[in-house]
Design a protein around this motif. Structure first.
Motif, PDB file in Angstrom:
ATOM      1  N   THR A 167     -13.450  19.941 -34.503  1.00 54.20           N
ATOM      2  CA  THR A 167     -13.675  20.850 -35.972  1.00 54.20           C
ATOM      3  C   THR A 167     -11.931  20.670 -36.456  1.00 54.20           C
ATOM      4  O   THR A 167     -11.298  21.121 -37.610  1.00 54.20           O
ATOM      5  N   ARG A 168     -10.988  21.586 -35.157  1.00 53.82           N
ATOM      6  CA  ARG A 168      -9.752  21.738 -35.867  1.00 53.82           C
ATOM      7  C   ARG A 168      -8.701  20.609 -34.787  1.00 53.82           C
ATOM      8  O   ARG A 168      -7.591  19.920 -35.745  1.00 53.82           O
ATOM      9  N   ILE A 169      -8.872  19.720 -33.933  1.00 56.34           N
ATOM     10  CA  ILE A 169      -7.356  18.980 -32.998  1.00 56.34           C
ATOM     11  C   ILE A 169      -7.738  17.499 -33.668  1.00 56.34           C
ATOM     12  O   ILE A 169      -6.929  17.250 -34.410  1.00 56.34           O
ATOM     13  N   MET A 170      -8.938  17.015 -33.784  1.00 50.87           N
ATOM     14  CA  MET A 170      -8.984  15.558 -34.432  1.00 50.87           C
ATOM     15  C   MET A 170      -8.478  14.912 -36.013  1.00 50.87           C
ATOM     16  O   MET A 170      -7.748  14.802 -36.367  1.00 50.87           O
ATOM     17  N   PRO A 171      -9.368  16.004 -36.547  1.00 51.66           N
ATOM     18  CA  PRO A 171      -8.688  16.427 -37.842  1.00 51.66           C
ATOM     19  C   PRO A 171      -6.996  16.357 -38.556  1.00 51.66           C
ATOM     20  O   PRO A 171      -6.790  16.203 -38.831  1.00 51.66           O
ATOM     21  N   GLY A 172      -5.981  17.245 -37.138  1.00 50.26           N
ATOM     22  CA  GLY A 172      -5.082  17.765 -37.375  1.00 50.26           C
ATOM     23  C   GLY A 172      -4.903  16.511 -37.432  1.00 50.26           C
ATOM     24  O   GLY A 172      -3.912  16.058 -38.094  1.00 50.26           O
ATOM     25  N   LEU A 173      -4.668  15.641 -35.876  1.00 49.56           N
ATOM     26  CA  LEU A 173      -3.881  14.547 -35.534  1.00 49.56           C
ATOM     27  C   LEU A 173      -4.387  13.342 -36.758  1.00 49.56           C
ATOM     28  O   LEU A 173      -3.189  12.626 -36.888  1.00 49.56           O
ATOM     29  N   GLN A 174      -5.789  13.063 -36.937  1.00 50.61           N
ATOM     30  CA  GLN A 174      -6.335  12.226 -38.034  1.00 50.61           C
ATOM     31  C   GLN A 174      -5.072  11.545 -39.204  1.00 50.61           C
ATOM     32  O   GLN A 174      -4.226  10.917 -39.692  1.00 50.61           O
ATOM     33  N   LEU A 175      -4.897  13.427 -39.647  1.00 49.41           N
ATOM     34  CA  LEU A 175      -4.143  13.689 -41.030  1.00 49.41           C
ATOM     35  C   LEU A 175      -2.749  13.684 -41.437  1.00 49.41           C
ATOM     36  O   LEU A 175      -1.911  12.574 -42.065  1.00 49.41           O
ATOM     37  N   LEU A 176      -1.228  13.781 -39.713  1.00 53.30           N
ATOM     38  CA  LEU A 176      -0.463  13.686 -39.480  1.00 53.30           C
ATOM     39  C   LEU A 176      -0.073  11.964 -39.255  1.00 53.30           C
ATOM     40  O   LEU A 176       0.726  11.319 -40.028  1.00 53.30           O
ATOM     41  N   ARG A 177      -1.911  10.948 -38.721  1.00 54.79           N
ATOM     42  CA  ARG A 177      -1.270  10.222 -38.150  1.00 54.79           C
ATOM     43  C   ARG A 177      -1.223   9.040 -40.404  1.00 54.79           C
ATOM     44  O   ARG A 177      -1.136   8.050 -40.485  1.00 54.79           O
ATOM     45  N   LYS A 178      -2.544   9.752 -40.873  1.00 54.88           N
ATOM     46  CA  LYS A 178      -2.615   9.212 -42.153  1.00 54.88           C
ATOM     47  C   LYS A 178      -0.977   9.334 -43.244  1.00 54.88           C
ATOM     48  O   LYS A 178      -0.662   8.714 -43.556  1.00 54.88           O
ATOM     49  N   LEU A 179      -0.559   9.937 -42.817  1.00 55.75           N
ATOM     50  CA  LEU A 179       0.492  10.421 -43.650  1.00 55.75           C
ATOM     51  C   LEU A 179       1.664  10.282 -43.053  1.00 55.75           C
ATOM     52  O   LEU A 179       2.829   9.293 -43.884  1.00 55.75           O
ATOM     53  N   LEU A 180       2.024   9.772 -41.800  1.00 54.47           N
ATOM     54  CA  LEU A 180       3.634   9.789 -41.008  1.00 54.47           C
ATOM     55  C   LEU A 180       3.564   7.663 -40.994  1.00 54.47           C
ATOM     56  O   LEU A 180       4.293   7.306 -39.947  1.00 54.47           O
ATOM     57  N   GLY A 181       1.995   7.405 -40.152  1.00 51.36           N
ATOM     58  CA  GLY A 181       1.884   5.846 -40.316  1.00 51.36           C
ATOM     59  C   GLY A 181       2.060   5.435 -38.658  1.00 51.36           C
ATOM     60  O   GLY A 181       2.098   4.575 -38.679  1.00 51.36           O
ATOM     61  N   SER A 182       2.521   6.299 -38.349  1.00 55.95           N
ATOM     62  CA  SER A 182       2.323   5.927 -36.638  1.00 55.95           C
ATOM     63  C   SER A 182       2.703   6.594 -35.317  1.00 55.95           C
ATOM     64  O   SER A 182       2.591   8.358 -36.153  1.00 55.95           O
ATOM     65  N   ASP A 183       1.812   6.822 -34.442  1.00 54.80           N
ATOM     66  CA  ASP A 183       1.784   8.043 -33.750  1.00 54.80           C
ATOM     67  C   ASP A 183       3.342   8.403 -32.922  1.00 54.80           C
ATOM     68  O   ASP A 183       3.016   9.429 -33.012  1.00 54.80           O
ATOM     69  N   GLU A 184       4.055   7.083 -32.953  1.00 58.19           N
ATOM     70  CA  GLU A 184       5.018   7.741 -32.579  1.00 58.19           C
ATOM     71  C   GLU A 184       6.132   8.960 -33.599  1.00 58.19           C
ATOM     72  O   GLU A 184       6.701  10.061 -33.298  1.00 58.19           O
ATOM     73  N   ASN A 185       5.052   8.935 -34.842  1.00 59.43           N
ATOM     74  CA  ASN A 185       6.329  10.014 -35.872  1.00 59.43           C
ATOM     75  C   ASN A 185       5.621  11.085 -36.088  1.00 59.43           C
ATOM     76  O   ASN A 185       5.880  12.333 -36.061  1.00 59.43           O
ATOM     77  N   VAL A 186       4.402  11.011 -35.118  1.00 61.58           N
ATOM     78  CA  VAL A 186       3.108  12.285 -34.898  1.00 61.58           C
ATOM     79  C   VAL A 186       3.530  12.854 -33.904  1.00 61.58           C
ATOM     80  O   VAL A 186       3.633  14.013 -34.203  1.00 61.58           O
ATOM     81  N   ILE A 187       4.633  12.887 -33.025  1.00 56.03           N
ATOM     82  CA  ILE A 187       4.222  13.123 -31.533  1.00 56.03           C
ATOM     83  C   ILE A 187       5.905  13.574 -32.516  1.00 56.03           C
ATOM     84  O   ILE A 187       5.929  14.935 -31.570  1.00 56.03           O
ATOM     85  N   GLU A 188       6.514  13.467 -32.758  1.00 57.55           N
ATOM     86  CA  GLU A 188       8.137  13.901 -33.267  1.00 57.55           C
ATOM     87  C   GLU A 188       7.759  14.865 -34.084  1.00 57.55           C
ATOM     88  O   GLU A 188       7.929  16.249 -33.910  1.00 57.55           O
TER      89      GLU A 188
END
Length: 423
Positions: A167-188
């Motif tokens: 309900t919180r963690i996965m949707p947040g990760l999916q949104l950041l991946r969509k906006l930032l384009g890569s897992d490296e950017n999400v981690i940053e």
């Protein structure tokens, strides 16, 4: 005879009762001997009672302080402090807490990192190890977080243990991946912010602000750079963001196509129009025109990020003491990003000494040596050790004294320089 005695004591009424009573007595003896042998067996084989859930469940709850000292090697003082700030003072059973610690170990966290996490959020020891904790850690590990990065995330975001995975963690990760384009950017971005504070409403705000930036005409790579550099600022009120976009372009004269635009935007989001105007007025007081100020901001938007006293001190030193013109300072805009006390003034003192000794043939400018890294500048001074043996020591001593007195701010940078010119 036995029946008569038992009747008199009103323990049995007839022979059938006597038989039942005898069976009950024998059963009690059997249960006693069985439990005696059972407990003797476990004691002789050194099985801890705490590993047996029926027994440990009946034991007196273990103090959190004792567990922190025994299992995590906290000092008594630290354990008491952690227990005091935690809502958890007792552990009903150590079985789950041991599982929590073991799961952290399997995900590559060392004892020091585990202690840091437990110190930040002691309640983690009561988290459902396999059902709640492990699935969340697995998601972050698959993202690319492990070891110190994972420990850092958990320390900064202790709320993670209370957030729903789906309900919180996965949707947040999916949104950041969509906006930032890569897992490296999400981690940053995650490493720079408490991103897990995202609620459903805040995730909607993030999406809306990104749409605003896109509709304004900013390229996706610029938007990604803005989010990576300013993960908190992209969460501002959309109305504020929209007004500051116009302010940067219209008031400061920085084109939306300019690479400096997103840097200027990140600065003005934190200040009101009146606060920015006060800083611009300081420049005007040192003879700068509005066009000079606008040109400086286009070269170095972070000039606005400094305090009024910081801007005033730098202009006094550069304009009044060194005689630099606005046009020269605009061409050397990085002057405004350097620490005046810790970098510029000490290095200017070294430059003056070398010039007075006529040891500089090509005469590097102050902006050149101020731009050197600390190690490169020390290497630069090493070339003059034969002529001035203690030059590097004088410089390091000056910087050290500046650092020691900086918090007290005794006198202006100018007065500090005058006090130490004899070094």
């Amino acid at each position: 005879m036995m029946l008569k005695i038992l009747k008199e004591k009103k323990l049995v009424k007839d022979m059938r009762s006597l038989i039942s009573f005898a069976c009950y007595t024998e059963l009690k003896k059997l249960r006693f001997h069985t439990m005696f042998r059972f407990s003797t067996f476990f004691r002789s084989h050194r099985f801890p009672y705490s590993t047996l859930s029926p027994i440990s469940g009946n034991r007196k709850p273990l103090l959190l302080v004792d567990y922190l000292m025994d299992s995590l090697r906290f000092s008594k003082q630290d354990a008491i402090s952690i227990s005091t700030k935690s809502k958890v003072t007792h552990l009903k059973s150590t079985i789950n807490s041991d599982l929590v610690l073991n799961i952290f170990k399997t995900y590559g966290l060392n004892p020091s990192q585990i202690r840091q996490i437990v110190s930040s959020v002691p309640k983690i020891l009561t988290c459902k190890a396999n059902k709640t904790l492990e699935p969340k850690l697995r998601v972050f590990q698959e993202l690319g977080l492990s070891g110190s990065d994972l420990a850092s995330l958990l320390r900064r975001n202790p709320e993670i243990f209370a957030f729903g995975l789906h309900t919180r963690i996965m949707p947040g990760l999916q949104l950041l991946r969509k906006l930032l384009g890569s897992d490296e950017n999400v981690i940053e971005v995650m490493n720079k912010s408490r991103w897990l504070y995202f609620t459903n409403n805040s995730m909607k705000r993030l999406s809306k602000n990104v749409s605003l930036l896109q509709n304004f005409g900013l390229l996706n790579e610029r938007i990604i750079m803005f989010i990576r550099s300013n993960p908190e600022k992209v969460m501002v009120n959309p109305e504020l963001l929209e007004s500051r976009l116009d302010y940067v372009e219209e008031k400061l004269g920085i084109s939306r196509e300019s690479p400096a635009f997103i840097h200027a935007l990140s600065v003005v989001l934190w200040y009101t129009d009146s606060e920015i105007e006060k800083k611009m007025e300081i420049f005007r007081g040192f003879g700068w025109s509005d066009s000079d100020i606008a040109l400086l901001f286009r070269h170095q938007p972070y000039c606005l990020n400094k305090s009024e006293s910081n801007i005033r001190d730098k202009l006094k030193f550069y304009v009044k003491d060194l005689g630099y013109t606005p046009s020269y300072l605009i061409s050397c805009a990085s002057f405004f990003t350097f620490s005046l006390d810790k970098r510029v003034i000490p290095r200017n003192m070294m430059l003056k000494i070398l010039k007075e000794k006529k040891l500089l043939s090509d005469k590097p400018s102050l902006i050149t040596i101020a731009s050197y890294t600390e190690s490169k500048f020390l290497e630069f001074l090493r070339d003059f050790e034969d002529e001035i043996p203690l030059l590097r020591e004088v410089y390091l001593d000056t910087v050290k004294r500046v650092s020691r007195f900086e918090s007290k701010r005794i006198g202006s940078p100018r007065s500090f320089q005058q006090k130490h010119e004899k070094c």
